[in-house]
Scaffold this motif. Structure first.
Motif, PDB file in Angstrom:
ATOM      1  N   ALA A  99       0.830  -1.207   0.000  1.00 33.76           N
ATOM      2  CA  ALA A  99       0.000   0.000   0.000  1.00 33.76           C
ATOM      3  C   ALA A  99       0.862   1.254   0.000  1.00 33.76           C
ATOM      4  CB  ALA A  99      -0.929  -0.004   1.216  1.00 33.76           C
ATOM      5  N   ALA A 100       1.957   1.212   0.786  1.00 33.26           N
ATOM      6  CA  ALA A 100       2.856   2.363   0.831  1.00 33.26           C
ATOM      7  C   ALA A 100       3.525   2.571  -0.530  1.00 33.26           C
ATOM      8  CB  ALA A 100       3.913   2.170   1.913  1.00 33.26           C
ATOM      9  N   LEU A 101       3.936   1.463  -1.184  1.00 28.25           N
ATOM     10  CA  LEU A 101       4.556   1.567  -2.497  1.00 28.25           C
ATOM     11  C   LEU A 101       3.571   2.113  -3.529  1.00 28.25           C
ATOM     12  CD1 LEU A 101       6.630  -1.744  -2.641  1.00 28.25           C
ATOM     13  CD2 LEU A 101       7.540   0.590  -2.594  1.00 28.25           C
ATOM     14  N   LEU A 102       2.336   1.628  -3.474  1.00 29.68           N
ATOM     15  CA  LEU A 102       1.313   2.113  -4.410  1.00 29.68           C
ATOM     16  C   LEU A 102       1.021   3.588  -4.184  1.00 29.68           C
ATOM     17  CD1 LEU A 102      -1.197  -0.897  -4.458  1.00 29.68           C
ATOM     18  CD2 LEU A 102       0.277  -0.125  -6.326  1.00 29.68           C
TER      19      LEU A 102
ATOM     20  N   GLU B 100       3.812   5.551  -5.598  1.00 23.62           N
ATOM     21  CA  GLU B 100       3.762   5.562  -7.065  1.00 23.62           C
ATOM     22  C   GLU B 100       2.671   6.500  -7.565  1.00 23.62           C
ATOM     23  OE1 GLU B 100       4.811   4.507 -10.993  1.00 23.62           O
ATOM     24  OE2 GLU B 100       5.835   4.462  -9.052  1.00 23.62           O
ATOM     25  N   VAL B 101       1.520   6.469  -6.917  1.00 26.45           N
ATOM     26  CA  VAL B 101       0.436   7.384  -7.291  1.00 26.45           C
ATOM     27  C   VAL B 101       0.883   8.836  -7.113  1.00 26.45           C
ATOM     28  CG1 VAL B 101      -1.851   8.229  -6.609  1.00 26.45           C
ATOM     29  CG2 VAL B 101      -1.444   5.775  -6.846  1.00 26.45           C
ATOM     30  N   GLU B 102       1.568   9.098  -6.007  1.00 22.87           N
ATOM     31  CA  GLU B 102       2.065  10.451  -5.756  1.00 22.87           C
ATOM     32  C   GLU B 102       3.082  10.868  -6.819  1.00 22.87           C
ATOM     33  OE1 GLU B 102       4.292  12.966  -2.168  1.00 22.87           O
ATOM     34  OE2 GLU B 102       3.535  10.945  -1.805  1.00 22.87           O
ATOM     35  N   ARG B 103       3.946   9.926  -7.203  1.00 26.10           N
ATOM     36  CA  ARG B 103       4.955  10.230  -8.223  1.00 26.10           C
ATOM     37  C   ARG B 103       4.307  10.534  -9.570  1.00 26.10           C
ATOM     38  NH1 ARG B 103       7.433   8.227 -12.389  1.00 26.10           N
ATOM     39  NH2 ARG B 103       6.164   6.329 -12.358  1.00 26.10           N
TER      40      ARG B 103
ATOM     41  N   ALA C 167       4.167  14.008 -11.648  1.00 28.23           N
ATOM     42  CA  ALA C 167       4.665  14.075 -13.027  1.00 28.23           C
ATOM     43  C   ALA C 167       3.609  14.697 -13.944  1.00 28.23           C
ATOM     44  CB  ALA C 167       5.038  12.676 -13.519  1.00 28.23           C
ATOM     45  N   LEU C 168       2.360  14.300 -13.763  1.00 24.72           N
ATOM     46  CA  LEU C 168       1.279  14.888 -14.567  1.00 24.72           C
ATOM     47  C   LEU C 168       1.133  16.377 -14.286  1.00 24.72           C
ATOM     48  CD1 LEU C 168      -1.453  12.092 -14.330  1.00 24.72           C
ATOM     49  CD2 LEU C 168      -0.140  12.751 -16.347  1.00 24.72           C
TER      50      LEU C 168
END
Length: 358
Positions: free
Chosen positions: A132-135, A138-141, A145-146
């Motif tokens: 969950a922390a990795l996801l 990744e969502v934050e990254r 980026a967007l």
């Protein structure tokens, strides 16, 4: 994996330690005193806790309560070991967050099976938490980026518009700063104010679609030419609308609505009052003020005080009264922005003083 064993009987500690060592990848940590265990837990997080129910100074349920009050240990499995088979003891322990029970005298195969199951559960939870922390990371990254891509696109489109628009880059920067100031002063929140700063420079992107003979005309436009010029709001909205990037959607809203007037006499839709998007009402003030105080090929700039008088005279007709009041309340900052981003043109006549925003 660390397994904390708390029991005031040293023999029991030795037996439980021996059982734990037979498990794969498990090490026992033993404590005879529940108070010592509580102190150790302040700086450590075991993977499993085994508690004797009857102990001096602090019984197992009291220590369990303390464990569950610590957010770090909230998900650590706890097993209560007791010789008391009374139902009320088990209910109290379960109410405090106990995960399982072992009854004395213990049965070694049963203990091993229960501990393996609880450790497997602990590992699964840890994996889920890490995943969950990795996801989330990744969502934050990807979101960041967007956001950066959206900002870059806005900057590039704004730069492209500058090649077609006689208004300077300094004007775009000033009116964006004025827009942020108004948003902050009116209590819109820093996040919205910052987005407005980035989106406001796109307000006249639609001028890309206006013919040079109209856009670059050094004199006042005819009614027919003005009607065509006003289409830049619609063109800008078409360029920016329906984007997946929130910043571009905000810019599209501004492009379409920043020439609407509070009394409904603006364009392109004749919206009035709060029917005009907040972003459009804010940028209208910023854009007009800067148009008045900026030099143009067809006019000299007004002084800030002359512009202030004009803005106040149009409070409630052209401009949202509350937003204009917020703008004027921060007058010192307005003047500071105007002076720090100044531009100059040769002496010109002032015949068309309001041509830049009509």
């Amino acid at each position: 994996m660390k397994i904390l064993i708390v029991d005031d009987d040293r023999t029991n500690l030795l037996i439980m330690s021996a059982i734990v060592r037979r498990l794969d990848d498990a090490d026992p940590v033993t404590m005879e005193s529940p108070l010592d265990a509580a102190g150790w837990l302040d700086g450590n997080e075991p993977d499993l806790i085994l508690l004797d129910q009857m102990m001096p100074d602090m019984d197992g349920i009291d220590l369990l309560r303390r464990i569950r009050d610590d957010m770090r240990l909230d998900n650590v499995p706890v097993v209560m070991i007791t010789a008391n088979t009374a139902v009320d003891i088990r209910v109290r322990a379960l109410d405090q967050g106990c995960n399982d029970f072992l009854t004395k005298p213990i049965i070694v195969p049963e203990v091993q099976a229960r501990l393996r199951n609880l450790l497997a559960l602990r590992q699964s939870r840890a994996l889920l938490r890490d995943r969950a922390a990795l996801l989330a990371a990744e969502v934050e990254r990807v979101t960041a980026a967007l956001q950066r891509q959206g900002e870059e696109l806005v900057n590039r489109l704004s730069r492209a518009a500058e090649y077609r628009d006689p208004e300077t880059g300094a004007h775009i920067e000033r009116m964006a700063l004025y827009s942020r100031l108004i948003a902050e002063a009116s209590g819109c929140g820093s996040a919205f104010a910052q987005e407005l700063l980035k989106a406001a420079p796109m307000h006249d992107i639609g001028k890309i679609g206006i013919a040079d003979m109209i856009l670059l005309k050094p004199a006042r436009l005819t009614p027919e030419e003005m009607a065509l010029m006003r289409q830049h709001t619609v063109i800008g909205h078409r360029i920016l609308a329906d984007s997946d990037i929130p910043l571009l959607r905000l810019a599209a809203e501004i492009a379409l609505s920043h020439h609407e007037k509070y009394d409904g006499s603006g364009y392109p839709s004749g919206l009035a009052g709060k029917a005009i998007p907040l972003s459009g009402r804010i940028v209208a003030i910023a854009d007009v003020f800067d148009a008045l105080t900026s030099p143009r090929p067809y006019k000299q700039p007004w002084t800030t005080e002359e512009a202030r008088t004009y803005m106040m005279a149009n409070r409630g007709s052209h401009f949202d009264p509350a937003l204009l009041d917020a703008f004027l309340f921060r007058w010192d900052e307005v003047c500071a922005i105007h002076e720090s981003h100044a531009e100059t043109l040769p002496e010109l006549n002032r015949e068309h003083a309001t041509g830049g925003f009509s």
